[in-house]
Design an enzyme around this catalytic site. Structure first.
Site, PDB file in Angstrom:
ATOM      1  N   ASP A   1      15.824  64.921  79.623  1.00 39.80           N
ATOM      2  CA  ASP A   1      15.306  64.741  78.255  1.00 39.80           C
ATOM      3  C   ASP A   1      15.851  63.433  77.688  1.00 39.80           C
ATOM      4  O   ASP A   1      17.070  63.205  77.642  1.00 39.80           O
ATOM      5  CB  ASP A   1      15.787  65.938  77.413  1.00 39.80           C
TER       6      ASP A   1
ATOM      7  N   HIS B   1      11.442  65.891  77.623  1.00 39.84           N
ATOM      8  CA  HIS B   1      11.309  66.469  76.269  1.00 39.84           C
ATOM      9  C   HIS B   1       9.879  66.923  75.960  1.00 39.84           C
ATOM     10  O   HIS B   1       9.614  67.413  74.882  1.00 39.84           O
ATOM     11  CB  HIS B   1      11.735  65.408  75.243  1.00 39.84           C
TER      12      HIS B   1
ATOM     13  N   SER C   1      12.569  71.150  69.623  1.00 41.75           N
ATOM     14  CA  SER C   1      13.221  69.957  69.092  1.00 41.75           C
ATOM     15  C   SER C   1      13.532  70.147  67.604  1.00 41.75           C
ATOM     16  O   SER C   1      14.298  71.043  67.253  1.00 41.75           O
ATOM     17  CB  SER C   1      12.344  68.737  69.375  1.00 41.75           C
TER      18      SER C   1
HETATM   19  N1  LIG Z   1       6.340  59.434  69.463  1.00 41.34           N
HETATM   20  C1  LIG Z   1       7.778  59.359  69.550  1.00 41.34           C
HETATM   21  C2  LIG Z   1       8.333  60.613  70.139  1.00 41.34           C
HETATM   22  C3  LIG Z   1       8.114  61.804  69.248  1.00 41.34           C
HETATM   23  C4  LIG Z   1       8.289  63.064  70.051  1.00 41.34           C
HETATM   24  O1  LIG Z   1       8.733  63.065  71.167  1.00 41.34           O
HETATM   25  N2  LIG Z   1       7.932  64.161  69.413  1.00 41.34           N
HETATM   26  C5  LIG Z   1       8.086  65.419  70.067  1.00 41.34           C
HETATM   27  C6  LIG Z   1       9.052  66.232  69.293  1.00 41.34           C
HETATM   28  S1  LIG Z   1      10.589  65.353  69.129  1.00 41.34           S
HETATM   29  C7  LIG Z   1      11.578  66.324  68.121  1.00 41.34           C
HETATM   30  O2  LIG Z   1      11.291  66.935  67.197  1.00 41.34           O
HETATM   31  C8  LIG Z   1       6.724  66.086  70.193  1.00 41.34           C
HETATM   32  O3  LIG Z   1       6.640  67.293  70.267  1.00 41.34           O
HETATM   33  N3  LIG Z   1       5.679  65.278  70.233  1.00 41.34           N
HETATM   34  C9  LIG Z   1       4.321  65.748  70.238  1.00 41.34           C
HETATM   35  C10 LIG Z   1       3.721  65.987  71.600  1.00 41.34           C
HETATM   36  O4  LIG Z   1       2.602  66.529  71.639  1.00 41.34           O
HETATM   37  O5  LIG Z   1       4.356  65.683  72.628  1.00 41.34           O
HETATM   38  C11 LIG Z   1       8.182  58.199  70.408  1.00 41.34           C
HETATM   39  O6  LIG Z   1       7.354  57.333  70.532  1.00 41.34           O
HETATM   40  O7  LIG Z   1       9.308  58.191  70.920  1.00 41.34           O
END
Ligand SMILES: N[C@@H](CCC(=O)N[C@@H](CSC=O)C(=O)NCC(=O)O)C(=O)O
Length: 280
Positions: free
Chosen positions: A224, A257, A148
């Site tokens: 995603d 995602h 991402s």
């Molecule tokens: N918490 C947010 C969503 C944030 C999210 O999805 N972060 C991803 C990376 S997004 C792009 O850079 C991530 O890797 N999160 C950490 C994990 O361990 O999954 C929301 O509430 O939408």
């Protein structure tokens, strides 16, 4: 460099370190996985992993399932944090997770109040490799990958830092940050309203400018939640067509995602990098 924790895993070692950064002007934390038999007489090549929004050095190591394959391949993994942190480090005042802490976007900020600490491009490409290559049993043979925001970072770095990385891969990268809400907000803050400097940090622009030869592998899930508004992987294909650059973009039906998607396909990526690093 101070060790925070050490755990044996898959015959190798998962270690977290904290160190003072001269580049980001704060303490930085990173994680390393050293495969079995890595030692000063047998240094091993490295895959740098750049994580996404809201992550720290911990998400990838704990959720991606990468250490088993890295142990088998004899590959070290390095996972830096996603932004500077600390009491003096500014954050987005509204609490938006896509700006400030956990959202460094791997750029060198030029604007106040960000520029003193948010120098993640230099940190990841210069200070961190110099540190780990002097202190740990790793070589200067490097590959880079990420997810991402980190997929964006990995691609931009590999496309700009010619000959420093042998291969690049990404999961669900932000493909064209100058034209998506996350990227526009972050780049406006970190790089300023004048958009002339933004293109240096945009994978689609960089690919379209000239033919690139670095091996490039990208995975994207069709389910995603950020696909159409933020990620826009089709922009990569359009850019590659314009510059006659070879990229592999694999679309996967039904994957989202999350790290469940990454864990499903991480082995392919480690083997891809290992092959270009001469390990297999
Ligand atoms: N918490 C947010 C969503 C944030 C999210 O999805 N972060 C991803 C990376 S997004 C792009 O850079 C991530 O890797 N999160 C950490 C994990 O361990 O999954 C929301 O509430 O939408």
């Amino acid at each position: 460099m101070k060790m925070i924790s050490e755990n044996k895993a898959f015959g190798g070692r998962h270690i977290r370190y904290r160190h003072r950064s001269e580049v980001t002007h704060c303490d930085m934390t990173f994680a390393v996985f050293l495969p079995p038999f890595a030692n000063k007489d047998n240094p091993v090549p490295v895959l740098y992993w750049l994580s996404g929004l809201t992550c720290t050095d911990e998400n990838f190591m704990q959720k991606a399932g990468a250490m088993k394959w890295a142990a088998d391949l004899g590959l070290a993994l390095i996972a830096p944090d996603t932004s500077p942190r600390g009491e003096d480090v500014p954050d987005d005042e509204s609490g938006d997770y896509a700006l400030g802490l956990g959202a460094g976007f791997y750029v060198n900020a030029t604007e106040e109040p960000w520029k003193q600490h948010y120098q993640m491009y230099s940190y990841v490409t210069e200070e961190l490799p110099a540190l780990v290559e002097s202190a740990l049993p790793v070589t200067n043979e490097r590959a880079i990958s990420g997810h991402s925001m980190g997929g964006h970072g990995a691609l931009v770095i590999a496309l700009r830092q010619l000959n420093r990385y042998v291969s690049v891969s990404a999961f669900s990268p932000i493909a064209n940050p100058i034209d998506c809400p996350w990227g526009k907000k972050a780049f406006s803050a970190y790089l300023g309203k004048d958009k002339s400097g933004w293109e240096d940090y945009d994978t689609s622009v960089l690919i379209s400018q000239r033919q690139h030869t670095i091996p490039m592998l990208i995975e994207q899930g069709t389910a995603d939640q950020f696909l159409t508004q933020q990620l826009k992987p089709e922009r990569l294909l359009n850019a590659a067509q314009r510059s006659d650059t070879a990229i592999t973009l694999n679309m996967h039906e039904g994957y989202d995602h999350s790290y469940f998607f990454i864990a499903t396909f991480i082995r392919n990526h480690l083997e891809f990098h290992a092959s270009h690093l001469g390990l297999i």
